[in-house]
Enzyme design. Structure first.
Site, short mmCIF file in Angstrom:
data_model
loop_
_atom_site.label_atom_id
_atom_site.label_comp_id
_atom_site.label_asym_id
_atom_site.label_seq_id
_atom_site.Cartn_x
_atom_site.Cartn_y
_atom_site.Cartn_z
N CYS A 166 0.82 -1.19 0.00
CA CYS A 166 0.00 0.00 0.00
C CYS A 166 0.86 1.25 0.00
O CYS A 166 2.08 1.20 -0.10
CB CYS A 166 -0.90 0.02 1.24
SG CYS A 166 -1.82 -1.51 1.50
N ILE A 190 -4.17 -7.71 -0.91
CA ILE A 190 -3.37 -8.93 -1.10
C ILE A 190 -3.90 -10.06 -0.21
O ILE A 190 -4.06 -11.18 -0.66
CB ILE A 190 -1.88 -8.67 -0.77
CG1 ILE A 190 -1.32 -7.54 -1.65
CG2 ILE A 190 -1.06 -9.95 -0.92
CD1 ILE A 190 -1.25 -7.86 -3.12
N ASP A 245 -3.03 -9.02 8.43
CA ASP A 245 -1.87 -8.72 9.29
C ASP A 245 -1.93 -7.33 9.92
O ASP A 245 -1.24 -7.08 10.90
CB ASP A 245 -0.56 -8.89 8.50
CG ASP A 245 -0.56 -8.16 7.16
OD1 ASP A 245 -1.57 -7.53 6.81
OD2 ASP A 245 0.47 -8.25 6.45
N ILE A 248 12.44 -10.46 -18.87
CA ILE A 248 12.63 -9.46 -19.92
C ILE A 248 13.94 -9.77 -20.62
O ILE A 248 14.98 -9.98 -19.98
CB ILE A 248 12.67 -8.05 -19.32
CG1 ILE A 248 11.28 -7.64 -18.83
CG2 ILE A 248 13.18 -7.03 -20.33
CD1 ILE A 248 10.26 -7.42 -19.92
N SER A 291 11.16 -11.97 -5.78
CA SER A 291 12.39 -11.62 -6.49
C SER A 291 13.59 -12.20 -5.78
O SER A 291 13.50 -12.62 -4.61
CB SER A 291 12.53 -10.09 -6.61
OG SER A 291 13.16 -9.56 -5.46
#
Length: 632
Positions: free
Chosen positions: A2, A53, A100, A292, A364
């Site tokens: 957020c 989420i 949460d 990519i 990631s």
């Protein structure tokens, strides 16, 4: 994931202008397009933009505690919230939601400011405590989520998830901070806790800040966590072999909880491939992956990403970016709000754009190089330190200083002949030498770039001071651990995590970073340097542990990075833009630069005499910032 914002008047009890806080919050609507709301108390306004989420409908923010004592705005994810929920429920706390956010609120009511020690995740939050008339602020341990703030002359403390939230306040002074311009042209970003503006700051990672009604000025922030620097019990090979994969898998596992589509970046490098391998072993359905590629072979890693995707049968998507994909140049200044010179922001933006078409959450592999000594510069730094240990500074300085000064800058030559930076570093101590290695424009180059008036205004300040602050704290460690620690405090948070946060949130995409889970960091930083760097190979302990899980070519090929062909752009399609921007009135009349040297940098690059692409990109991004600042 957020965006948060707020205004807290330290002395005035008057109501905050609802239109003003809405104006600030709207600047970050991209961070939370699903919902936005506000909370008001006398002298307090909290604002939130929500990207849903977890508990998609049941955790609105700002959120009041059940007893109405405290209100929180929160950006991030707490991965152990279910365990904390159970612990707090057993203590009698009531929960009206399944997310949460309420867990943070009740944790604060139970443990006060010590609640941060209970939280595992990425976060930046602010809690207004009506009983104490205080505002408690916290940022996660590694700095994955941002927090900007400023104290205005009228006594208003303002904050937000992006700097543009702060600058939206009409009373904010946009005077630039001189020293951070020096930092930027050295490092390519502005390190914590400062920003480009004199009166705006970033809360340091692993820090909290508490303000009370009646405070006269800003109190100092408090550190609640740091990378473990005592290094008392280094891990042996058996412990590494037995524990690394299971610990990594656990860090990945807790980040796979989401009520929306989830996937992972897959660049073809070791770290993102490791994350995908762990995800594939933790779920039965195929992992969504995206990559990519570039239409220039030396920049393209898609074949390695494909080999991992094939091995784990992922739902793999690839988009190829053309070598002329520079349309984002003007958007970057708006995206980052202050000068930011990592050109890999362009492909990062593109991979986030691709991922968001298919998922709302992506994992990631960021942080692996800093944690396990994966950068080639660590190997060079280690070799330089061997010479420092043999030759005292009194011998090295007169020997290497002249070589560093007069040896030509042979950008076109093989690496072993490009020794100018190495000669300079050999005349320096460990931290100064590493700073020289990390600088986009070294100290001697910045001396040529800057005007005499600007250099005088610095009063001797050098960006080396940033590195020394952290280097002094860990000088008892070996040279590689010192460099890793400095990188985790500067490059990781100021460059890598900043890049990913802004690029992902521009597309309303949440990115989670398991390799820098703080519990994993606490364990992995105790891997000895000789287990990470050996035989000219970096990140060796990590790679060896992953051998059963990834192809050999992915693990042991030469690192490519996420680069773009800047040198070619500046000699071709961006050449006119380069001259027009770097030599514009905004630059030449800013008072910062030596105009003749600006022109020399461009001419030497365009004619092929030098490769000044990194310096020129840094200048172009600074000009874009100046242009945007004047327009805003």
């Amino acid at each position: 994931m957020c965006g948060i914002a707020g205004i807290f008047h330290l002395s005035d009890q008057a109501n905050i202008d609802a239109g003003l806080i809405a104006q600030m919050n709207d600047r970050q609507i991209h961070r939370g397009p699903d919902a936005g709301d506000y909370f008001f108390d006398p002298g307090v306004a909290l604002a939130h933009r929500r990207l849903s989420i977890i508990d998609l409908e049941g955790s609105p923010q700002p959120m009041l505690s059940a007893d109405k004592r405290a209100c929180v705005v929160f950006n991030g994810e707490i991965y152990n919230f279910k365990e904390l929920h159970q612990e707090l429920a057993a203590k009698g706390y009531k929960f009206n939601t399944h997310g949460d956010t309420e867990t943070i609120l009740n944790a604060y009511l139970e443990w006060g400011e010590e609640c941060v020690h209970k939280l595992r995740g990425m976060f930046a939050f602010a809690i207004w405590d009506r009983q104490k008339q205080s505002l408690f602020i916290a940022r996660d341990r590694l700095g994955i989520k941002p927090f900007f703030y400023s104290l205005l002359p009228n006594g208003e403390f303002i904050f937000g998830s992006e700097l543009k939230v702060i600058t939206a306040h009409p009373a904010f002074d946009k005077t630039l901070r001189n020293t951070t311009i020096e930092d930027y042209f050295s490092l390519g970003y502005i390190p914590e806790p400062h920003t480009i503006y004199h009166n705006a700051f970033k809360l340091d990672p692993g820090h909290t800040l508490t303000l009370h009604k009646g405070d006269n000025g800003l109190p100092a922030s408090k550190e609640y966590w740091d990378v473990p620097i005592d290094y008392a019990n280094p891990l042996d090979q058996k412990e590494i072999d037995e524990q690394l994969i299971e610990r990594l898998k656990e860090a990945v596992d807790i980040r796979m909880v989401a009520d929306v589509p989830l996937g992972s970046f897959l660049s073809g490098g070791v770290d993102s491939s490791a994350v995908v391998a762990m995800m594939s072993q933790l779920q039965s359905e195929p992992v969504n992956t995206c990559a990519i590629g570039f239409d220039v072979k030396e920049f393209n890693e898609t074949e390695y990403a494909q080999s991992v995707a094939d091995r784990y049968h992922t739902n793999h998507r690839v988009e190829i970016v053309g070598q002329d994909d520079f349309d984002l140049v003007d958007q970057l200044a708006h995206l980052y709000d202050e000068p930011y010179a990592d050109s890999s922001a362009i492909p990062t933006y593109r991979v986030c754009q691709l991922a968001r078409k298919h998922v709302t959450v992506a994992l990631s592999g960021d942080g692996g190089d800093e944690l396990f000594a994966g950068y080639s510069r660590y190997i060079r730094h280690q070799l330089e330190e061997k010479v420092r240990n043999i030759l005292p500074l009194g011998v090295r300085k007169p020997l290497f200083s002249p070589l560093g000064k007069y040896y030509p800058k042979l950008d076109w030559a093989p690496r072993f002949l490009r020794a100018k930076t190495t000669f300079q570093s050999m005349a320096m101590d460990t931290v100064e030498g590493y700073h020289n290695t990390m600088s986009i424009l070294r100290t001697d180059e910045r001396a040529k770039l800057f005007s005499e008036d600007y250099k005088r205004s610095l009063n001797g300040y050098n960006s080396l001071e940033v590195f020394k602050k952290y280097g002094d704290k860990v000088k008892h460690l070996d040279e590689t651990k010192i460099a890793q620690y400095i990188d985790m405090k500067t490059y990781l948070v100021g460059d890598i995590l900043t890049k990913v946060d802004r690029a992902s949130m521009a597309h309303s995409l949440e990115v989670r970073v398991p390799i820098i889970d703080h519990k994993f960091v606490e364990w992995a930083f105790n891997v000895p340097t000789d287990k990470n760097l050996a035989h000219g190979i970096g990140k060796l302990s990590f790679k060896k542990a992953l051998e059963p899980h990834l192809p050999h070519d992915v693990l042991y090929r030469k690192k490519m990075g996420f680069a773009v062909p800047l040198a070619n752009w500046f000699r071709g399609p961006l050449k006119d833009r380069l001259y027009d921007g770097v030599l514009s009135k905004k630059m030449t009349e800013s008072g910062y630069f030596n105009e003749k040297h600006l022109r020399r940098l461009i001419d030497d690059h365009v004619t092929g005499r030098r490769d000044n692409s990194a310096s020129l990109w840094t200048l172009m991004m600074f000009e874009s910032f100046l242009r945007q600042q004047k327009a805003s």
